[in-house]
Design a protein around this motif. Structure first.
Motif, PDB file in Angstrom:
ATOM      1  N   UNK A 154     -12.794   7.914  -9.386  1.00 14.45           N
ATOM      2  CA  UNK A 154     -14.053   7.208  -9.651  1.00 14.45           C
ATOM      3  C   UNK A 154     -15.198   8.213  -9.633  1.00 14.45           C
ATOM      4  N   UNK A 155     -15.964   8.283 -10.726  1.00 14.30           N
ATOM      5  CA  UNK A 155     -17.013   9.289 -10.860  1.00 14.30           C
ATOM      6  C   UNK A 155     -18.259   8.945 -10.056  1.00 14.30           C
ATOM      7  N   UNK A 156     -18.302   7.767  -9.445  1.00 15.68           N
ATOM      8  CA  UNK A 156     -19.453   7.376  -8.640  1.00 15.68           C
ATOM      9  C   UNK A 156     -19.162   7.354  -7.146  1.00 15.68           C
ATOM     10  N   UNK A 157     -17.906   7.106  -6.781  1.00 15.34           N
ATOM     11  CA  UNK A 157     -17.549   7.037  -5.356  1.00 15.34           C
ATOM     12  C   UNK A 157     -16.627   8.164  -4.911  1.00 15.34           C
ATOM     13  N   UNK A 158     -15.955   8.815  -5.854  1.00  8.92           N
ATOM     14  CA  UNK A 158     -15.006   9.861  -5.514  1.00  8.92           C
ATOM     15  C   UNK A 158     -13.628   9.335  -5.142  1.00  8.92           C
ATOM     16  N   UNK A 159     -13.449   8.018  -5.139  1.00  9.58           N
ATOM     17  CA  UNK A 159     -12.176   7.411  -4.757  1.00  9.58           C
ATOM     18  C   UNK A 159     -11.113   7.670  -5.825  1.00  9.58           C
ATOM     19  N   UNK A 160      -9.903   8.000  -5.370  1.00  4.59           N
ATOM     20  CA  UNK A 160      -8.779   8.154  -6.293  1.00  4.59           C
ATOM     21  C   UNK A 160      -8.331   6.778  -6.767  1.00  4.59           C
ATOM     22  N   UNK A 161      -8.352   6.582  -8.075  1.00  2.78           N
ATOM     23  CA  UNK A 161      -8.001   5.289  -8.660  1.00  2.78           C
ATOM     24  C   UNK A 161      -6.517   5.213  -9.002  1.00  2.78           C
ATOM     25  N   UNK A 162      -6.009   6.246  -9.637  1.00  4.12           N
ATOM     26  CA  UNK A 162      -4.598   6.288 -10.010  1.00  4.12           C
ATOM     27  C   UNK A 162      -4.148   7.733 -10.133  1.00  4.12           C
ATOM     28  N   UNK A 163      -2.842   7.916 -10.076  1.00  2.78           N
ATOM     29  CA  UNK A 163      -2.270   9.241 -10.264  1.00  2.78           C
ATOM     30  C   UNK A 163      -0.967   9.099 -11.021  1.00  2.78           C
ATOM     31  N   UNK A 164      -0.611  10.125 -11.768  1.00  8.67           N
ATOM     32  CA  UNK A 164       0.593  10.035 -12.587  1.00  8.67           C
ATOM     33  C   UNK A 164       1.180  11.412 -12.825  1.00  8.67           C
ATOM     34  N   UNK A 165       2.395  11.624 -12.359  1.00  6.90           N
ATOM     35  CA  UNK A 165       3.129  12.844 -12.658  1.00  6.90           C
ATOM     36  C   UNK A 165       3.781  12.658 -14.027  1.00  6.90           C
ATOM     37  N   UNK A 166       3.260  13.350 -15.033  1.00  8.82           N
ATOM     38  CA  UNK A 166       3.740  13.130 -16.400  1.00  8.82           C
ATOM     39  C   UNK A 166       5.022  13.882 -16.700  1.00  8.82           C
ATOM     40  N   UNK A 167       5.478  14.714 -15.783  1.00 13.49           N
ATOM     41  CA  UNK A 167       6.804  15.307 -15.930  1.00 13.49           C
ATOM     42  C   UNK A 167       7.653  14.808 -14.781  1.00 13.49           C
ATOM     43  N   UNK A 168       8.507  13.850 -15.099  1.00 12.93           N
ATOM     44  CA  UNK A 168       9.422  13.273 -14.115  1.00 12.93           C
ATOM     45  C   UNK A 168      10.826  13.747 -14.434  1.00 12.93           C
TER      46      UNK A 168
END
Length: 538
Positions: free
Chosen positions: A202-216
């Motif tokens: 989040x560009x206003x709070x700094x909170x991590x919204x989602x994450x994704x390892x694109x090489x599984x």
């Protein structure tokens, strides 16, 4: 790139630019050309467009994207970017879009516009939320987003992580759209697999919204295809593993390296399989079978539908016990297993992983929650269908996932499509908590759906393998056959699924696909509806 097996990594959401909107495009398909309908008897069947026709259709759709955006009610700050165009035999055109807002990519804003020959229009959206943010000026500095992303990578035990400069985006995949950063952290995972971790902040709070390892990672032990035919290319006085019949697919020897392509396999004669060549033969064969399955069964030319081949790399790393598909290199990579003794180049691994590339190029199902389970199931479904298509007597088709690789060490498969819970982690039926599971387990109900739709419920023996498939509501399902079930799932994936499709939306999408192919009063339509109910999706 997605995995064949489950990992301890937390579920995450693929952060990739997604889509939005519609265009009214008529694609001319000449009678008798290479792009003739796969089965013109089915008016909803997709036409197999040549690479040139597909490129022209995309260009035409982009040319009218602005007017399309206005016609479907998008705001003045939103624009559309065409990802794909599909045309049915009855003249219906399905145009898939990514969306931008004030020039920023909208992640989770994708949509597909369906326009019939008479001009009637319908839209399938990844989100119904209005795309708007109060400001595109962030409160959090890019450096803080990068620091946060590096922290997430450390939590995921990625080593040598190096975060790229964050890009500013609008995150719309879940909830109210917000201004965000998408940071890619590259490095190496604990087991030696390359890492490309997307972290949305989040560009206003700094909170991590989602994450994704694109090489599984995907896992196997060896190949079981026996003697096979290969398409190669004469090179000077010898030959190379270059398949000119399948978009120029090439197979390389990394020689235990982890970067680049390595050396193209060459041989003085066109008889292959000695020493290090064996893994190359298996990989080359797996790629050819996957290509032929998509082209001959589903009318798709190549992973992206553009007629271009991917490439394969074998002998990756030292004692690397995995295999993976990577969208960035558009390639399939195989390790040699423990002690470099068992290359992971089996057919089912290849077809499963390459099918993740097809999903990425079409619906781009985000790799988290229920959409992640559907992503995994899609690779299991098409991997299974490709295995049946190959008709290889050494490794005949079945509804067992990874049955040859013995990853459990006791001869049991990774997953069972007739009763997924037999693997000890997957679910047979949908529940409200399904999205909290690892995507390899939340895939269970969709795999179960495919088996039931293909073969039906109850106890039976198919090609020497015993199955016994139950139903949630104790109903009896009579299958419509694997060929029809495969075509229904593919049409739903390519024309009605979006990045955020969940199980309920998948039911709607497959019913629409079935109506297109066989009619809304057909036995096939009734069976699809009954099969979803049989896995508790209503």
């Amino acid at each position: 790139m997605r995995s064949v097996t489950s990992t301890s990594r937390k579920n995450s959401v693929r952060a990739a630019a997604l889509v939005a909107s519609a265009a009214m495009v008529v694609i001319g398909v000449q009678t008798g050309s290479a792009s003739a309908a796969v089965d013109s008897a089915d008016s909803g069947q997709q036409l197999a467009l040549s690479a040139g026709q597909r490129a022209s259709a995309i260009q035409d759709a982009q040319g009218v994207a602005s007017s399309t955006a206005a016609k479907i009610g998008l705001g003045g700050k939103e624009k559309l970017v065409v990802r794909d165009v599909v045309k049915d035999a009855d003249g219906t055109v399905h145009t898939r879009y990514e969306r931008t807002y004030e020039g920023l990519p909208v992640l989770g804003g994708d949509l597909v516009v369906h326009e019939k020959k008479n001009g009637a229009r319908d839209v399938t959206k990844a989100t119904d939320a209005d795309i708007a943010v109060p400001t595109t000026t962030p409160s959090v500095a890019p450096s803080q987003a990068k620091k946060s992303a590096l922290g997430v990578a450390a939590d995921n035990k990625n080593s040598k992580a190096d975060g790229q400069t964050p890009r500013k985006v609008v995150w719309a995949a879940k909830g109210k759209p917000v201004l965000a950063y998408d940071t890619v952290v590259t490095g190496v995972q604990k087991d030696g697999t390359p890492s490309k971790l997307h972290v949305v902040t989040d560009a206003n709070t700094g909170k991590t919204l989602f994450q994704d390892e694109t090489i599984e990672t995907g896992t196997g032990t060896s190949t079981y295809s026996g003697n096979v035919s290969l398409t190669t290319t004469k090179s000077g006085s010898g030959y190379s593993l270059t398949d000119g019949s399948r978009g120029g697919h090439k197979t390389y020897d990394l020689n235990q390296g982890t970067d680049g392509t390595g050396a193209l396999f060459t041989n003085s004669s066109d008889v292959w399989g000695a020493g290090r060549q064996k893994a190359g033969v298996d990989a080359h064969y797996g790629a050819a079978v996957t290509w032929d399955f998509y082209k001959n069964v589903l009318g798709r030319s190549g992973i992206k539908g553009d007629g271009k081949g991917a490439y394969s790399r074998v002998h990756y790393g030292n004692g690397y016990v995995n295999a993976f598909w990577d969208d960035d290199c558009f390639c399939m990579t195989y390790g040699d297993g423990e002690n470099n003794a068992h290359p992971l180049t089996s057919l089912d691994v290849a077809a499963h992983e390459m099918s993740h590339g097809v999903t990425s190029a079409t619906a781009n199902l985000r790799y988290s929650g229920e959409s992640g389970g559907l992503n995994e199931a899609t690779s299991d479904i098409f991997g299974t269908a490709a295995e049946f298509y190959a008709k290889n007597s050494t490794d005949p088709g079945d509804y067992l996932i990874g049955e040859k690789i013995d990853i459990n060490g006791d001869g049991t498969p990774l997953r069972y499509m007739d009763k997924p819970s037999k693997d000890g982690g997957s679910k047979d039926y949908w529940t409200s908590s399904l999205g909290n599971l690892d995507v390899h387990y939340s895939s269970g109900p969709a795999n179960h759906f495919f088996y039931l739709l293909s073969e039906g419920s109850g106890s039976k023996v198919i090609d020497g393998v015993s199955y016994n498939s139950p139903t949630y509501n104790n109903s009896k399902i009579t299958g419509i056959g694997r060929d029809k079930a495969t075509k229904i799932w593919y049409k739903a994936l390519t024309t009605y699924f979006t990045s955020t499709t969940d199980y309920k939306a998948a039911r709607t999408a497959t019913l629409k696909a079935t109506a297109d192919l066989y009619g809304s009063t057909s036995n096939e339509y009734k069976t699809v509806a009954a099969t979803w109910s049989a896995i508790n999706v209503k």
